[in-house]
Design a protein around this motif. Structure first.
Motif, PDB file in Angstrom:
ATOM      1  N   HIS A  11       0.761  -1.271   0.011  1.00  0.00           N
ATOM      2  CA  HIS A  11      -0.053  -0.066  -0.006  1.00  0.00           C
ATOM      3  C   HIS A  11       0.802   1.136   0.025  1.00  0.00           C
ATOM      4  CE1 HIS A  11      -4.323  -1.609   0.518  1.00  0.00           C
ATOM      5  NE2 HIS A  11      -3.691  -2.566   0.839  1.00  0.00           N
ATOM      6  N   LEU A  12       1.979   1.336   0.692  1.00  0.00           N
ATOM      7  CA  LEU A  12       2.827   2.514   0.759  1.00  0.00           C
ATOM      8  C   LEU A  12       3.577   2.696  -0.682  1.00  0.00           C
ATOM      9  CD1 LEU A  12       4.824   1.723   4.108  1.00  0.00           C
ATOM     10  CD2 LEU A  12       2.996   3.682   3.445  1.00  0.00           C
ATOM     11  N   VAL A  13       3.992   1.451  -1.244  1.00  0.00           N
ATOM     12  CA  VAL A  13       4.297   1.665  -2.691  1.00  0.00           C
ATOM     13  C   VAL A  13       3.213   2.141  -3.612  1.00  0.00           C
ATOM     14  CG1 VAL A  13       5.131   0.218  -4.807  1.00  0.00           C
ATOM     15  CG2 VAL A  13       6.074  -0.023  -2.536  1.00  0.00           C
ATOM     16  N   ALA A  14       2.054   1.771  -3.432  1.00  0.00           N
ATOM     17  CA  ALA A  14       0.874   2.369  -4.235  1.00  0.00           C
ATOM     18  C   ALA A  14       0.789   3.717  -4.340  1.00  0.00           C
ATOM     19  CB  ALA A  14      -0.463   1.304  -4.035  1.00  0.00           C
ATOM     20  N   TRP A  15       0.759   4.053  -2.965  1.00  0.00           N
ATOM     21  CA  TRP A  15       0.397   5.716  -2.689  1.00  0.00           C
ATOM     22  C   TRP A  15       1.698   6.382  -3.212  1.00  0.00           C
ATOM     23  CZ3 TRP A  15      -3.253   8.592   0.091  1.00  0.00           C
ATOM     24  CH2 TRP A  15      -4.251   7.965   0.492  1.00  0.00           C
ATOM     25  N   ALA A  16       2.911   5.882  -3.123  1.00  0.00           N
ATOM     26  CA  ALA A  16       3.966   6.663  -3.754  1.00  0.00           C
ATOM     27  C   ALA A  16       3.900   6.745  -5.240  1.00  0.00           C
ATOM     28  CB  ALA A  16       5.186   6.024  -3.214  1.00  0.00           C
ATOM     29  N   LEU A  17       3.412   5.629  -5.845  1.00  0.00           N
ATOM     30  CA  LEU A  17       3.608   5.694  -7.300  1.00  0.00           C
ATOM     31  C   LEU A  17       2.232   6.419  -7.824  1.00  0.00           C
ATOM     32  CD1 LEU A  17       3.913   1.824  -8.145  1.00  0.00           C
ATOM     33  CD2 LEU A  17       5.456   3.673  -8.679  1.00  0.00           C
ATOM     34  N   LEU A  18       1.239   6.656  -6.971  1.00  0.00           N
ATOM     35  CA  LEU A  18       0.138   7.655  -7.128  1.00  0.00           C
ATOM     36  C   LEU A  18       0.493   8.967  -7.148  1.00  0.00           C
ATOM     37  CD1 LEU A  18      -2.831   5.628  -5.276  1.00  0.00           C
ATOM     38  CD2 LEU A  18      -2.479   6.253  -7.908  1.00  0.00           C
ATOM     39  N   LEU A  19       1.254   9.283  -6.038  1.00  0.00           N
ATOM     40  CA  LEU A  19       1.883  10.517  -6.070  1.00  0.00           C
ATOM     41  C   LEU A  19       2.886  11.128  -7.156  1.00  0.00           C
ATOM     42  CD1 LEU A  19       2.393  13.099  -4.262  1.00  0.00           C
ATOM     43  CD2 LEU A  19       4.370  11.881  -3.148  1.00  0.00           C
ATOM     44  N   LEU A  20       3.549  10.021  -7.681  1.00  0.00           N
ATOM     45  CA  LEU A  20       4.433  10.591  -8.736  1.00  0.00           C
ATOM     46  C   LEU A  20       3.618  10.464 -10.181  1.00  0.00           C
ATOM     47  CD1 LEU A  20       7.414   8.034  -8.582  1.00  0.00           C
ATOM     48  CD2 LEU A  20       7.364  10.207  -8.422  1.00  0.00           C
ATOM     49  N   SER A 130      -7.211  11.839  -2.911  1.00  0.00           N
ATOM     50  CA  SER A 130      -8.441  11.063  -3.637  1.00  0.00           C
ATOM     51  C   SER A 130      -8.161   9.613  -4.475  1.00  0.00           C
ATOM     52  CB  SER A 130      -9.522  11.991  -4.713  1.00  0.00           C
ATOM     53  OG  SER A 130     -10.437  11.471  -5.057  1.00  0.00           O
ATOM     54  N   CYS A 131      -6.978   9.632  -5.237  1.00  0.00           N
ATOM     55  CA  CYS A 131      -6.691   8.597  -5.820  1.00  0.00           C
ATOM     56  C   CYS A 131      -6.344   7.603  -4.840  1.00  0.00           C
ATOM     57  CB  CYS A 131      -5.155   8.901  -6.588  1.00  0.00           C
ATOM     58  SG  CYS A 131      -5.684   9.904  -8.081  1.00  0.00           S
ATOM     59  N   GLY A 132      -5.538   7.924  -3.647  1.00  0.00           N
ATOM     60  CA  GLY A 132      -5.101   6.819  -2.619  1.00  0.00           C
ATOM     61  C   GLY A 132      -6.397   6.255  -2.014  1.00  0.00           C
ATOM     62  N   ILE A 133      -7.461   7.122  -1.704  1.00  0.00           N
ATOM     63  CA  ILE A 133      -8.657   6.578  -1.182  1.00  0.00           C
ATOM     64  C   ILE A 133      -9.260   5.417  -2.123  1.00  0.00           C
ATOM     65  CG2 ILE A 133     -11.113   7.124  -0.188  1.00  0.00           C
ATOM     66  CD1 ILE A 133      -9.584   9.887   0.918  1.00  0.00           C
ATOM     67  N   VAL A 134      -9.490   6.088  -3.384  1.00  0.00           N
ATOM     68  CA  VAL A 134      -9.977   5.084  -4.408  1.00  0.00           C
ATOM     69  C   VAL A 134      -9.396   3.806  -4.289  1.00  0.00           C
ATOM     70  CG1 VAL A 134     -10.476   4.870  -6.913  1.00  0.00           C
ATOM     71  CG2 VAL A 134     -11.014   7.019  -5.532  1.00  0.00           C
ATOM     72  N   ARG A 147      -6.176  -7.196  -8.007  1.00  0.00           N
ATOM     73  CA  ARG A 147      -5.271  -6.918  -9.345  1.00  0.00           C
ATOM     74  C   ARG A 147      -4.735  -5.540  -9.622  1.00  0.00           C
ATOM     75  NH1 ARG A 147      -9.811 -10.156 -13.648  1.00  0.00           N
ATOM     76  NH2 ARG A 147      -9.843 -12.011 -12.487  1.00  0.00           N
ATOM     77  N   GLN A 148      -3.693  -5.592  -9.293  1.00  0.00           N
ATOM     78  CA  GLN A 148      -2.758  -4.359  -9.088  1.00  0.00           C
ATOM     79  C   GLN A 148      -3.021  -3.494 -10.429  1.00  0.00           C
ATOM     80  OE1 GLN A 148      -1.952  -2.862  -6.297  1.00  0.00           O
ATOM     81  NE2 GLN A 148      -2.243  -5.048  -4.914  1.00  0.00           N
ATOM     82  N   TRP A 149      -2.483  -4.452 -11.585  1.00  0.00           N
ATOM     83  CA  TRP A 149      -2.582  -3.814 -13.094  1.00  0.00           C
ATOM     84  C   TRP A 149      -3.971  -3.401 -13.302  1.00  0.00           C
ATOM     85  CZ3 TRP A 149      -0.420  -2.045 -16.692  1.00  0.00           C
ATOM     86  CH2 TRP A 149      -0.915  -1.915 -18.306  1.00  0.00           C
ATOM     87  N   LEU A 150      -4.998  -3.903 -12.987  1.00  0.00           N
ATOM     88  CA  LEU A 150      -6.422  -3.513 -13.291  1.00  0.00           C
ATOM     89  C   LEU A 150      -6.554  -2.145 -12.384  1.00  0.00           C
ATOM     90  CD1 LEU A 150      -8.880  -3.749 -14.866  1.00  0.00           C
ATOM     91  CD2 LEU A 150      -9.694  -5.406 -13.400  1.00  0.00           C
ATOM     92  N   MET A 151      -6.126  -2.126 -11.037  1.00  0.00           N
ATOM     93  CA  MET A 151      -6.415  -1.072 -10.273  1.00  0.00           C
ATOM     94  C   MET A 151      -5.452   0.137 -10.757  1.00  0.00           C
ATOM     95  SD  MET A 151      -6.001  -2.342  -6.453  1.00  0.00           S
ATOM     96  CE  MET A 151      -6.919  -3.638  -6.009  1.00  0.00           C
ATOM     97  N   VAL A 154      -7.481   1.852 -14.070  1.00  0.00           N
ATOM     98  CA  VAL A 154      -8.703   2.825 -13.706  1.00  0.00           C
ATOM     99  C   VAL A 154      -8.237   4.108 -12.936  1.00  0.00           C
ATOM    100  CG1 VAL A 154     -10.237   0.610 -13.783  1.00  0.00           C
ATOM    101  CG2 VAL A 154      -9.221   1.421 -11.655  1.00  0.00           C
ATOM    102  N   LEU A 155      -7.137   3.943 -12.297  1.00  0.00           N
ATOM    103  CA  LEU A 155      -6.881   5.223 -11.434  1.00  0.00           C
ATOM    104  C   LEU A 155      -5.984   5.941 -12.366  1.00  0.00           C
ATOM    105  CD1 LEU A 155      -5.495   3.607  -8.185  1.00  0.00           C
ATOM    106  CD2 LEU A 155      -7.401   5.355  -8.457  1.00  0.00           C
ATOM    107  N   VAL A 156      -5.441   5.740 -13.447  1.00  0.00           N
ATOM    108  CA  VAL A 156      -4.896   6.434 -14.616  1.00  0.00           C
ATOM    109  C   VAL A 156      -6.032   7.161 -15.334  1.00  0.00           C
ATOM    110  CG1 VAL A 156      -3.730   6.654 -16.712  1.00  0.00           C
ATOM    111  CG2 VAL A 156      -2.795   5.384 -14.854  1.00  0.00           C
ATOM    112  N   ALA A 157      -7.024   6.273 -15.559  1.00  0.00           N
ATOM    113  CA  ALA A 157      -8.252   6.953 -16.378  1.00  0.00           C
ATOM    114  C   ALA A 157      -9.025   7.904 -15.512  1.00  0.00           C
ATOM    115  CB  ALA A 157      -9.254   5.831 -16.474  1.00  0.00           C
TER     116      ALA A 157
END
Length: 523
Positions: A11-20, A130-134, A147-151, A154-157
Motif C-alpha cells: 500500500h505504501l508503494v501504491a501511494w508513492a506511485l500515485l503521488l508520482l 482522492s486517488c489513494g482513497i479510491v 489485481r494491481q494492474w487493473l487498479m 482505472v486510476l490512470v483513467a
C-alpha cells in the motif's frame, strides 16, 4: 516478511506511485504563458477570502466566508449576493466555511502565499488523497484476489478524466474537497458493512460531507435508504442505530451551518437567504436534463465510452455463456448505488452543475467503479485479455486527456493580463487616494489585482461621489471593460479606467494596450 508487513509495504508503494502519477500530470497539464480558464472566478473567490482572513482578526470573521479585505476603505462594499455585518464586512452564504478555511489553514501552515498557484498545489494534494482513497476502496472491494494492474489502469483513467484534471487543478471549490470526502465516506461505509469496523469514522463523514457541500445531504439520503433496505432485509437492530446516527449527523451539519451565520444575519433572515441561494442555484432557464447529460459527456467522455463498451461486452459474454455469475456481489452493488446517488444533487442544483462544471466531477467515481467491476469480471482468468483491455483503456483516456490542453473549452490563451497588471500598478502609484468602481461585476480577480474593495456595476464615476466624500479622497477611479469583456470567462476581462479628479473636476482616460497602458491628458 509476514503477510501484514507485505500488505503495508504494497500500500505504501501504491501511494508513492500515485503521488508520482499525480505530480507528473499536474506538471504536464499546467498552462504556460498568459491564460484564463473555465470557472476561474471560483479560484479567485477562494484566494480573495483567504487574503481577507489574513487581514482580519479571527474574532471578527470567525471563519465565515469573508469577501471584504481588511482595510477600513474595503468595508461596506457590496459583493454579489453576500450579506453584511455591523462593521461593513460582507460574507458569502451559498457554501460553508470548510472550502475556504481548510486551504487557508494548510497554506498558512506551509508558509505559502495565498495565490492561485498555491491553490493549484493544494488541489493537486487533494487529487493525490482522492486517488489513494479510491485505491483503498478498490483493494477492499477486490479482497485477496486484487489485481494491481487493473487498479492502476482505472486510476490512470480517473486522473486523466478532463473534469478531474480541471476541477482538481486550476479550478478549486468545495467540490474539490468532496472528491476526497465522498470516496472516503464510501470506503468507511463499505469497510463497516464488510468487516463490522469503522462505523463511527463513517458517522463523522456523515457530518463533514453535508457541512462541506450540498452533495453531502444527497449522499446521506442514499446511505439512509441503503441502511433502511438492509434493516428490512436482515432485521438487524444495528441498522436502526445507523439510521438514527445518519439522520442526526445530517441535521447537525445543517444546524452548525445556520448557527455560524446567526450573529451576522439573524434568525429571521437566515432561512430566507439560504432559500434564495438554493433557488438561484437550482433553476436554469431554457435548460433541460438533456443539457446536463451533454455536460457529463464533455466532463467524462472517456469513462462513459469505456464503461458503456465494457457493459456491452459483458452482456454479450453472459448471453453467449462465455461468462457466468454476477459481475458484482450484493455489497458491491450497494457501493455502486451509493456512488451514483450524489448525482441527484446535479438535478436539484441544475443551474450550478451547468454553469460550474466542477460540480459534475462526482460522476467519475461511479463510472470508475462500474469500469473496474466489469473489467474484473470480463478478464477473470485471461491475462491476455487483461493486458489488452488495460492498454486500450490507457490509450482512450490519454487521447481524450490530450484534448484538455489542445482545445479551448477548459483553458485558453489571453493577451490582456499584462496590460491589467500595468494598469493597476499605475493606479496604485498615482491614485491610491481614491475610491474604486467597475462597470462590470466584480469578483476575486479584480479585488486581488487592486488589493482592495471595488464597487461593482457602476456606470458613471459621479455615482461614487457620496462614497468619495465620506472617505475624503481626491480621486474616483472607474474601471471599464475593453476588448475581451464579452468573450472571456470567470469575471476576468481586459480593463481600462477613467479617473475623476474631484478637486479640479477633470477626467483622464487610461487605455489598456494589452502589453502596457496609454494615459490621456486631463480634460
Amino acid at each position: 516478511m509476514n503477510d501484514k508487513t507485505r500488505r503495508i509495504a504494497r500500500h505504501l508503494v501504491a501511494w508513492a506511485l500515485l503521488l508520482l502519477l499525480v505530480a507528473a500530470v499536474a506538471w504536464l497539464k499546467y498552462p504556460r504563458g498568459e491564460y484564463n480558464y473555465l470557472n476561474s472566478d471560483a479560484t479567485w473567490h477562494v484566494v480573495l477570502t483567504m487574503n481577507a482572513y489574513d487581514e482580519t482578526p479571527v474574532s471578527v470573521h470567525k471563519f465565515l466566508p469573508l469577501v471584504s479585505l481588511g482595510d477600513a476603505r474595503d468595508k461596506g462594499i457590496s459583493w454579489g449576493a453576500a450579506v453584511w455585518d455591523q462593521q461593513g464586512n460582507y460574507y458569502y452564504t451559498s457554501f460553508s466555511s470548510m472550502g475556504f478555511a481548510l486551504p487557508y489553514l494548510v497554506l498558512k501552515l506551509l508558509h505559502l502565499p495565498f495565490t492561485p498557484q498555491s491553490l493549484y498545489l493544494f488541489n493537486t494534494g487533494l487529487l493525490w488523497l482522492s486517488c489513494g482513497i479510491v485505491y483503498e476502496l478498490l483493494s477492499l472491494w477486490s479482497g485477496p484476489r486484487r489485481r494491481q494492474w487493473l487498479m492502476a489502469v482505472v486510476l490512470v483513467a480517473y486522473v486523466l478524466t478532463p473534469e478531474i484534471m480541471h476541477g482538481m487543478g486550476l479550478t478549486y471549490w468545495h467540490q474539490s474537497l468532496m472528491q476526497v470526502f465522498l470516496p472516503l465516506q464510501l470506503l468507511l461505509y463499505y469497510r463497516w458493512v464488510t468487516t463490522g469496523r469503522g462505523f463511527w469514522a463513517f458517522a463523522v463523514l456523515c457530518l463533514v460531507c453535508p457541512y462541506t457541500e450540498w452533495s453531502g445531504y444527497v449522499a446521506n439520503a442514499g446511505y439512509f435508504l441503503a441502511e433502511g433496505y438492509r434493516w428490512a432485509k436482515d432485521h438487524d437492530k444495528r441498522h436502526g442505530k445507523s439510521l438514527a446516527v445518519i439522520a442526526a449527523a445530517t441535521v447537525l451539519a445543517g444546524v452548525i451551518f445556520c448557527v455560524q451565520y446567526l450573529p451576522v444575519v439573524g434568525l429571521e433572515n437566515l432561512f430566507l437567504i439560504v432559500g434564495e441561494r438554493f433557488v438561484a442555484r437550482s433553476v436554469s432557464q431554457n435548460k433541460t436534463v438533456f443539457d446536463l447529460l451533454a455536460g457529463y459527456w464533455v466532463s467524462a467522455k472517456a469513462l462513459l465510452l469505456l464503461a458503456g463498451a465494457c457493459l456491452v461486452v459483458w452482456a454479450v459474454l453472459r448471453l453467449t455463456g462465455l461468462r457466468r455469475g454476477e459481475a458484482y456481489t450484493r455489497e458491491q452493488k450497494l457501493v455502486v448505488f451509493l456512488s451514483v446517488f450524489p448525482l441527484l444533487e446535479n438535478l436539484l442544483m441544475q443551474q450550478h452543475a451547468l454553469s460550474y462544471t466542477y460540480d459534475r466531477m462526482k460522476i467519475a467515481l461511479p463510472l470508475l467503479l462500474l469500469l473496474y467491476g466489469l473489467l474484473y469480471s470480463i478478464t477473470a482468468g485471461r491475462r491476455a485479455w487483461l493486458a489488452g483491455a488495460g492498454a486500450l483503456v490507457v490509450l482512450v483516456v490519454c487521447f481524450f486527456a490530450r484534448q484538455y490542453r489542445t482545445d479551448t473549452h477548459f483553458v485558453w490563451a489571453t493577451d490582456y493580463k499584462a496590460g491589467n497588471e500595468a494598469l493597476f500598478a499605475y493606479l496604485d502609484e498615482n491614485f491610491d487616494d481614491s475610491v474604486l468602481g467597475c462597470t462590470a461585476p466584480v469578483r476575486g480577480y479584480v479585488n486581488m489585482l487592486a488589493g482592495r474593495g471595488c464597487y461593482e456595476q457602476v456606470s458613471d464615476p459621479y455615482q461614487l461621489e457620496e462614497q468619495a466624500a465620506e472617505q475624503d479622497v481626491r480621486y474616483i477611479v472607474l474601471l471599464t471593460q475593453q476588448d475581451a469583456a464579452g468573450t472571456d470567462g470567470g469575471y476576468c476581462y481586459c480593463m481600462g479606467a477613467q479617473v475623476l479628479d474631484r478637486t479640479t473636476g477633470q477626467l483622464c482616460t487610461i487605455t489598456n494596450l494589452h502589453s502596457g497602458i496609454e494615459v490621456s491628458d486631463w480634460k
